[in-house]
Scaffold this motif. Structure first.
Motif, short mmCIF file in Angstrom:
data_model
loop_
_atom_site.label_atom_id
_atom_site.label_comp_id
_atom_site.label_asym_id
_atom_site.label_seq_id
_atom_site.Cartn_x
_atom_site.Cartn_y
_atom_site.Cartn_z
N SER A 178 0.83 -1.20 0.00
CA SER A 178 0.00 0.00 0.00
C SER A 178 0.86 1.26 0.00
O SER A 178 0.57 2.23 -0.70
CB SER A 178 -0.92 -0.01 1.23
N ARG A 229 -4.27 -9.27 -2.23
CA ARG A 229 -5.11 -8.17 -2.70
C ARG A 229 -4.33 -6.86 -2.75
O ARG A 229 -4.37 -6.12 -3.74
CB ARG A 229 -6.33 -8.01 -1.78
N SER A 230 -3.58 -6.56 -1.68
CA SER A 230 -2.81 -5.33 -1.64
C SER A 230 -1.72 -5.33 -2.69
O SER A 230 -1.48 -4.31 -3.36
CB SER A 230 -2.20 -5.15 -0.24
N LEU A 270 -3.21 -4.83 -6.23
CA LEU A 270 -3.57 -3.42 -6.45
C LEU A 270 -2.32 -2.56 -6.66
O LEU A 270 -2.33 -1.63 -7.48
CB LEU A 270 -4.38 -2.90 -5.27
N CYS A 271 -1.26 -2.87 -5.94
CA CYS A 271 -0.01 -2.12 -6.08
C CYS A 271 0.54 -2.24 -7.50
O CYS A 271 0.84 -1.23 -8.15
CB CYS A 271 1.01 -2.62 -5.07
N ASN A 322 -1.01 -3.17 -10.22
CA ASN A 322 -1.94 -2.61 -11.22
C ASN A 322 -1.89 -1.09 -11.25
O ASN A 322 -1.88 -0.47 -12.32
CB ASN A 322 -3.36 -3.09 -10.93
N ARG A 323 -1.86 -0.45 -10.08
CA ARG A 323 -1.82 1.02 -10.05
C ARG A 323 -0.54 1.56 -10.66
O ARG A 323 -0.55 2.53 -11.42
CB ARG A 323 -1.97 1.50 -8.60
N LEU A 343 -8.86 -2.98 -14.18
CA LEU A 343 -8.97 -2.85 -12.73
C LEU A 343 -9.11 -4.21 -12.06
O LEU A 343 -8.55 -4.46 -11.00
CB LEU A 343 -10.17 -1.96 -12.37
N GLU A 344 -9.84 -5.11 -12.67
CA GLU A 344 -10.01 -6.47 -12.17
C GLU A 344 -9.64 -7.44 -13.28
O GLU A 344 -10.09 -7.30 -14.42
CB GLU A 344 -11.45 -6.71 -11.71
N TYR A 401 -2.34 -10.74 -10.78
CA TYR A 401 -1.20 -9.81 -10.73
C TYR A 401 -0.11 -10.10 -11.75
O TYR A 401 0.79 -9.28 -11.91
CB TYR A 401 -0.59 -9.82 -9.32
#
Length: 385
Positions: free
Chosen positions: A222, A278-279, A282-283, A285-286, A297-298, A344
């Motif tokens: 994060s 999950r974290s 998202l890392c 992908n962002r 996004l998914e 991922y």
């Protein structure tokens, strides 16, 4: 030939737009606390990256090279790439100043009685705070004062920007170094699980520490997602150790969580592992989207992964070498592992290729021909009880 006044006014408008471009790029890059797209900074990143791409391409692996030669070539590439982040920062600063300089010179052109050369002299004198040239007139005086203020602000913000970058870099690399001590480097998910269970040959399994590790990397991911999308040049900062990388480190932690959940669902710390996955997803992908890659996004659960089943079996074999407590047959665990990794893998591979991360196992292809480097392993000790 003397440029008509109408033409000089038109160029003055273009100059004003150039000044706004420079100021908005500086504001979005150094002040706004979120990822702001700037064409100027993206152009700088692509130009510098293209130059380094040509340079490191000279060290591509040749057929028949030994493992020692390949590792030596990678170390030479890494030494060169270690300067890329600094080159981007310096080129970025130069681009802001040059664009602002040309913009202010064009703004001064309609008022320059001695032509365009005098306008560039006045703009340079003011922007770089030298002050040796003073134009005549109220409007030119206002323009040169604005130029002096813009030049001073750009340099001041860039100087203040560096401690923020290195503070985020140090936070990132602390956890990476701790992971290297636990699981070796270059990082590899199965090796992390095997060595945690084997506990560096101490004779006692330490798999009970994995929930804490996943909790730490959940927070780490994060933090990196926020800092590296806000200050995008951070993605190019390389680890102090040449065989270490923040990209492959995060990828290895996610792979270890996916393997643990797929192969040993009863023993795995389900909640910490899922939160870490999950974290981390998202890392990646962002950051990949901030770098310009098209990442959804998914992830599509039916998209599949690049990693092969044979590579998965190699990981299972490595874990069985240390008697890792595997509860399921590989064929039964494979679909679940694919279901985790599909979230991922694409983003992680894109970022790893873009930053020329160390070619660790399971980290995807690179832009140039290069062989995977397996993790360095200490001598065997006592097996865990």
């Amino acid at each position: 030939m003397v440029m008509p006044l109408a033409g000089r006014v038109l160029f003055a408008v273009i100059g004003g737009l150039l000044v706004l471009t420079s100021v908005s790029s500086v504001t979005g890059t150094l002040i706004v606390t979120r990822s702001v797209s700037s064409r100027l900074t993206r152009w700088v990143d692509r130009v510098v990256d293209g130059v380094y791409k040509l340079a490191v391409g000279r060290f591509a692996d040749a057929p028949g090279d030994t493992d020692e030669r390949r590792q030596s070539d990678f170390l030479r590439r890494d030494r060169l790439l270690a300067t890329q982040a600094a080159a981007i920062l310096l080129t970025q600063l130069a681009a802001w100043l040059i664009v602002a300089y040309v913009g202010f010179a064009l703004l001064l052109w309609p008022f320059a009685v001695r032509g365009i050369i005098a306008a560039f002299i006045d703009a340079g004198s003011s922007l770089f705070t030298l002050g040796f040239a003073v134009p005549v007139g109220a409007v030119p005086a206002v323009i040169v004062f604005l130029a002096a203020a813009v030049g001073l602000v750009i340099l001041t913000l860039q100087i203040a920007y560096l401690p923020t970058l290195y503070a985020a870099f140090n936070r990132r690399e602390t956890e990476v170094a701790l992971l290297n001590a636990r699981g070796g480097f270059p990082s590899w998910g199965p090796e992390l699980l095997a060595r945690t269970h084997y506990a560096l040959g101490s004779g006692t399994s330490t798999l009970d520490t994995m929930p804490e590790l996943y909790g730490q990397w959940e927070r780490w991911a994060s933090d990196v997602a926020e800092s590296h999308t806000t200050y995008l040049p951070l993605v190019r900062f390389r680890s102090p150790q040449p065989l270490s990388s923040w990209v492959t480190s995060l990828l290895s932690v996610l792979d270890s969580a996916a393997l643990f959940l797929a192969l040993s669902p009863k023993a795995a710390p389900e909640v910490p592992a899922r939160l870490c996955l999950r974290s981390g997803f998202l890392c990646f992908n962002r950051i990949a989207r901030a770098m310009g890659f098209t990442i959804s996004l998914e992830a599509d659960p039916n998209a599949g992964i690049s990693l092969t089943y044979d590579e998965f079996l190699e990981a299972v074999a490595r874990m069985r070498e240390v008697d890792f407590p595997i509860e399921r047959e590989p064929a039964d665990a494979w679909p679940d592992f694919v279901g985790w990794r599909v979230n991922y893998e694409r983003a992680a591979y894109a970022v790893a290729a873009a930053v020329y991360a160390v070619p660790a196992k399971w980290s995807g292809p690179r832009r140039y021909a290069i062989a995977e480097i397996p993790p360095l392993r200490p001598p065997q000790g006592r097996p865990p009880k």
